[in-house]
Structure formats: structure tokens, C-alpha cells
Design a protein around this motif. Sequence first.
Motif, mmCIF file in Angstrom:
data_model
loop_
_atom_site.group_PDB
_atom_site.id
_atom_site.type_symbol
_atom_site.label_atom_id
_atom_site.label_comp_id
_atom_site.label_asym_id
_atom_site.label_seq_id
_atom_site.Cartn_x
_atom_site.Cartn_y
_atom_site.Cartn_z
ATOM 1 N N ILE A 113 -3.604 -12.936 -0.985
ATOM 2 C CA ILE A 113 -4.935 -12.792 -0.331
ATOM 3 C C ILE A 113 -4.514 -12.336 0.922
ATOM 4 C CG2 ILE A 113 -6.966 -13.925 0.678
ATOM 5 C CD1 ILE A 113 -6.134 -16.104 -1.185
ATOM 6 N N MET A 114 -5.318 -11.293 1.563
ATOM 7 C CA MET A 114 -5.023 -10.681 2.825
ATOM 8 C C MET A 114 -6.150 -10.188 3.395
ATOM 9 S SD MET A 114 -3.450 -7.022 1.407
ATOM 10 C CE MET A 114 -2.413 -7.498 0.212
ATOM 11 N N GLU A 115 -6.087 -9.683 4.653
ATOM 12 C CA GLU A 115 -7.149 -9.214 5.489
ATOM 13 C C GLU A 115 -7.676 -8.154 4.873
ATOM 14 O OE1 GLU A 115 -7.398 -7.242 10.179
ATOM 15 O OE2 GLU A 115 -5.570 -7.728 9.159
ATOM 16 N N PHE A 116 -9.102 -8.213 4.952
ATOM 17 C CA PHE A 116 -9.873 -7.030 4.428
ATOM 18 C C PHE A 116 -10.134 -5.759 5.834
ATOM 19 C CE2 PHE A 116 -13.274 -4.204 3.479
ATOM 20 C CZ PHE A 116 -13.188 -3.978 2.153
ATOM 21 N N ILE A 117 -9.420 -4.663 5.575
ATOM 22 C CA ILE A 117 -9.806 -3.706 6.889
ATOM 23 C C ILE A 117 -10.817 -2.450 6.128
ATOM 24 C CG2 ILE A 117 -8.665 -1.875 7.963
ATOM 25 C CD1 ILE A 117 -6.037 -3.362 7.796
ATOM 26 N N ILE A 159 -7.185 -0.792 0.125
ATOM 27 C CA ILE A 159 -7.994 -1.779 1.014
ATOM 28 C C ILE A 159 -9.231 -1.110 1.510
ATOM 29 C CG2 ILE A 159 -7.923 -3.642 2.624
ATOM 30 C CD1 ILE A 159 -4.732 -3.631 2.102
ATOM 31 N N GLY A 160 -10.261 -1.598 1.589
ATOM 32 C CA GLY A 160 -11.582 -1.392 2.291
ATOM 33 C C GLY A 160 -12.279 -0.163 1.264
ATOM 34 N N LEU A 161 -12.740 0.809 1.829
ATOM 35 C CA LEU A 161 -13.573 1.560 1.210
ATOM 36 C C LEU A 161 -13.033 2.313 0.269
ATOM 37 C CD1 LEU A 161 -15.142 3.499 4.317
ATOM 38 C CD2 LEU A 161 -16.072 1.707 3.029
ATOM 39 N N THR A 162 -13.594 2.488 -0.810
ATOM 40 C CA THR A 162 -12.883 3.010 -2.274
ATOM 41 C C THR A 162 -12.815 4.455 -1.721
ATOM 42 O OG1 THR A 162 -13.840 1.114 -3.500
ATOM 43 C CG2 THR A 162 -13.173 3.522 -4.606
ATOM 44 N N ALA A 167 -7.833 -5.169 -7.664
ATOM 45 C CA ALA A 167 -7.957 -5.419 -6.411
ATOM 46 C C ALA A 167 -9.530 -5.678 -6.210
ATOM 47 C CB ALA A 167 -7.868 -3.917 -5.566
ATOM 48 N N SER A 168 -9.771 -6.915 -5.247
ATOM 49 C CA SER A 168 -11.075 -7.153 -5.288
ATOM 50 C C SER A 168 -11.237 -7.547 -3.964
ATOM 51 C CB SER A 168 -11.350 -8.389 -5.919
ATOM 52 O OG SER A 168 -11.203 -8.324 -7.579
ATOM 53 N N ARG A 169 -12.762 -7.306 -3.606
ATOM 54 C CA ARG A 169 -13.224 -7.758 -2.322
ATOM 55 C C ARG A 169 -14.124 -9.065 -2.382
ATOM 56 N NH1 ARG A 169 -16.696 -4.566 2.586
ATOM 57 N NH2 ARG A 169 -17.683 -6.509 3.407
ATOM 58 N N TYR A 170 -13.833 -10.152 -1.513
ATOM 59 C CA TYR A 170 -14.362 -11.274 -1.628
ATOM 60 C C TYR A 170 -15.345 -11.373 -0.408
ATOM 61 C CZ TYR A 170 -11.940 -13.264 -5.581
ATOM 62 O OH TYR A 170 -11.320 -13.663 -6.724
ATOM 63 N N ASP A 171 -16.674 -11.382 -0.294
ATOM 64 C CA ASP A 171 -17.422 -11.393 0.730
ATOM 65 C C ASP A 171 -17.735 -13.072 1.101
ATOM 66 O OD1 ASP A 171 -17.523 -8.977 1.576
ATOM 67 O OD2 ASP A 171 -19.151 -8.885 0.097
ATOM 68 N N THR A 172 -17.395 -13.559 2.198
ATOM 69 C CA THR A 172 -17.585 -14.942 2.530
ATOM 70 C C THR A 172 -18.525 -15.272 3.680
ATOM 71 O OG1 THR A 172 -15.905 -15.286 4.010
ATOM 72 C CG2 THR A 172 -15.296 -15.394 1.543
ATOM 73 N N ASP A 173 -19.159 -16.217 4.234
ATOM 74 C CA ASP A 173 -19.704 -16.597 5.279
ATOM 75 C C ASP A 173 -18.654 -16.251 6.715
ATOM 76 O OD1 ASP A 173 -18.418 -18.946 4.838
ATOM 77 O OD2 ASP A 173 -19.821 -20.087 5.881
ATOM 78 N N VAL A 174 -17.394 -16.222 6.504
ATOM 79 C CA VAL A 174 -16.564 -15.783 7.878
ATOM 80 C C VAL A 174 -15.916 -14.578 7.517
ATOM 81 C CG1 VAL A 174 -15.933 -18.432 8.002
ATOM 82 C CG2 VAL A 174 -14.547 -16.930 6.625
ATOM 83 N N GLY A 175 -16.474 -13.682 6.732
ATOM 84 C CA GLY A 175 -15.917 -12.118 6.650
ATOM 85 C C GLY A 175 -15.470 -11.929 5.303
ATOM 86 N N VAL A 218 -8.138 -9.093 -2.110
ATOM 87 C CA VAL A 218 -7.385 -10.132 -3.220
ATOM 88 C C VAL A 218 -6.663 -8.972 -3.998
ATOM 89 C CG1 VAL A 218 -7.316 -11.683 -4.752
ATOM 90 C CG2 VAL A 218 -8.856 -12.001 -2.686
ATOM 91 N N LYS A 219 -5.482 -8.957 -4.284
ATOM 92 C CA LYS A 219 -4.863 -8.479 -5.418
ATOM 93 C C LYS A 219 -4.448 -9.375 -6.422
ATOM 94 C CE LYS A 219 -1.884 -5.724 -3.501
ATOM 95 N NZ LYS A 219 -0.923 -4.652 -3.217
ATOM 96 N N THR A 220 -4.702 -9.299 -7.703
ATOM 97 C CA THR A 220 -4.209 -9.919 -8.752
ATOM 98 C C THR A 220 -3.680 -9.386 -9.961
ATOM 99 O OG1 THR A 220 -6.562 -9.825 -9.901
ATOM 100 C CG2 THR A 220 -6.199 -11.541 -8.403
ATOM 101 N N ASN A 221 -2.652 -9.981 -10.764
ATOM 102 C CA ASN A 221 -1.952 -9.527 -11.872
ATOM 103 C C ASN A 221 -1.680 -10.672 -12.777
ATOM 104 O OD1 ASN A 221 0.256 -8.691 -13.573
ATOM 105 N ND2 ASN A 221 0.178 -6.896 -12.070
ATOM 106 N N ARG A 222 -2.393 -10.685 -13.918
ATOM 107 C CA ARG A 222 -2.534 -11.822 -14.950
ATOM 108 C C ARG A 222 -1.042 -11.678 -15.578
ATOM 109 N NH1 ARG A 222 -6.033 -15.990 -14.032
ATOM 110 N NH2 ARG A 222 -7.931 -15.124 -12.803
#
Length: 332
Positions: free
Chosen positions: A130-134, A5-8, A72-80, A84-88
Motif C-alpha cells: 500500500i502506498m501513496e496515490f499520486i 500509479i495515478g492516471l492510466t 494494481a488498484s486505487r482505493y478511494d476512502t474518506d481520507v483520500g 495498492v499492488k497485489t500478487n496472489r
Amino acid sequence: MVSQIGLTSPALSPLCCFPSRARRRRFSLLKRKSFAMASLSEDPVREWMLSGGKATQITKIRPVGGGCINLASRYDTDVGPFFVKTNRSIGPSMFEGEALGLNAMYETNTIKVPKPYKVGSFPTGGSYIIMEFIEFGLSRDQSKLGRKLGEMHKAGKSETGFGFDVENTIGSTPQINTWTADWIEFYGEHRLGYQLKLALDQYRDTTVYEKGQRLVKSMRPLFENIVIEPCLLHGDLWSGNISADKNGEPVILDPACYYGHNEAEFGMSWCAGFGGSFYNSYFEVMPKQPGFEKRRDLYKLYHYLNHYNLFGSGYRSSAMSIIDDYLRILKA
């Protein structure tokens, strides 16, 4: 084996596999294309962010360092940002177990963990969390980590016994968390016993299985004259699941939580890099009990067996060596 989570950050273990740059680029292009075409009903991640997440727009989606199991993905939004982790390929049960573990650790108000927000399924199959991005920083204080971990163990206790409310996973291996009153019974049956049976079923390894079962039946003397309380454990505490935020506060993530003997938390210490300052600070909060050093390898054995079952024979000799040493010590 786990996601960051966060910086790669670079891989910290040969077992941690990250998507190639080409794969990440294809994934990023695919995500942008599907995001542009998807309606709210087809994309529950986007739907939650624009409702429960209080965002009005998603400005960017980008992959971050991940493991072999999930994307694993980072979603940038206007509230921060959100993480997100996904498994298809799988349903939401694995992520539900992770969310319950994260929430249990979060509620101790001790060590920092990403707060989970939402777990769900995709209409076309698979699941997400979906969780907090640190945002990660570079400073990692082992002394502070030891103290904060000790505070979590001290605060997170169970009156039900040893186990957890749901089954979860250690890597991709099921982790059985049936509530049990006796720790030695729990560890023998649901940790060592389960892994030994996997090795027998997968590799027909009768030597590991039979000697391991002898150890399980004879290990009670290793726990004499100590008090064992069911403490909330992260459960998979290795270097890839440990970081720090931009302020230098320790962060732990990707848990396999359950309530167990606090010493079991150090079962992954062979690839966690815990030093003297870590243990000194930890034991100031959770005092060391007699025989700690004698039990240390017993807790490593669970994880060596799991790595044997997940990754193959390269870990068999480490597991076998621990079993043989204990059989000799216990004269079993």
C-alpha cells in the motif's frame, strides 16, 4: 512489466502489458464482491486503511493500468485515495524490496516518489503493498527531471559500499545486492555476471556467456581516471517508470534500487527517451566524468541481457553487439 500509479496511461513499450478491458471488468466485480463479504481479519489491506490509514470508510475500489507481474488498484476512502499492488502468487519479499527502495528515495527529499505505507501477506497466500496515490498530469519536463534525478544521486550516498540492504528484482529477475567495496567487482559479478549465468542456464548460450565473461575480466580500463561513489539509484529508469504529478513535478516509481555508479542509472536510456535537456540539467548537478560515452553501452548491456533472459532471443543481438564492440575496443 511495471505498474502505473495515478492516471492510466497508454503502454509506452511493447514489453509493458496491461490487463484487457474484460479482465479489468471481471477483476473489478470480483473485488467489489469480495470486499462486501470479507471480514477485517480476512482482508489486511482494508484492515490497515481503516486503522493505520485513518480512514472510516472505503468508498470505491477500481483497477488502474498495471503490468504483467502485479495487479494494481486505487482505493478511494474518506481520507483520500491509496494505491495498492497485489500478487496472489508470491510472498512479500518483492514488495518489501520495493518499499525499502521507495523509502530510501523518498528520504533524500529530492525527486518525488510515492511514499510506501504497508507491505504484508494475505491469509490465503500472496502479498500486497500500500502506498501513496499520486495523480498524474500531462506535462513532463525533461530538464526538471534531469536536475531532480541528479539531486537524488548527490544526496543519496552509502558509506557501506555498492549494493543494498536486501535483494530485490529487476522486472521479475532477482537482483543480487551483496555489499561490495569495489564497483567494478560488483557490476561484473552481481550485474553482468549474474545475467550471463542466467543466459547460460536458460538458453545454453555459451557464446554470450564466454564472450561476456571475457568482457567482465577486461573492462577495468573503461573506469580509469574517474571517481566512483555509491549513489542511490532507481535502477530501472525507463519511460514507463517516469511521470509527473498535476503540478508538473517529476515522479519516478517502481524502482529496483541499489547504491551504484551514477552512470548506471542510464542503462535503460534506450527506452527512456532522455534528450539533451535532460542530460544538460543532470550534469549541472552531477558533472560528467571522462569516458562517460565509452561506458554508456556497458550499462545498457545489463538491461539488454535482462530483457534477453525475460523476453527471449529478440534482445540477444543487441547484447551480443555490445559485447563484441567492447572486446574489439579492449582487444580482449
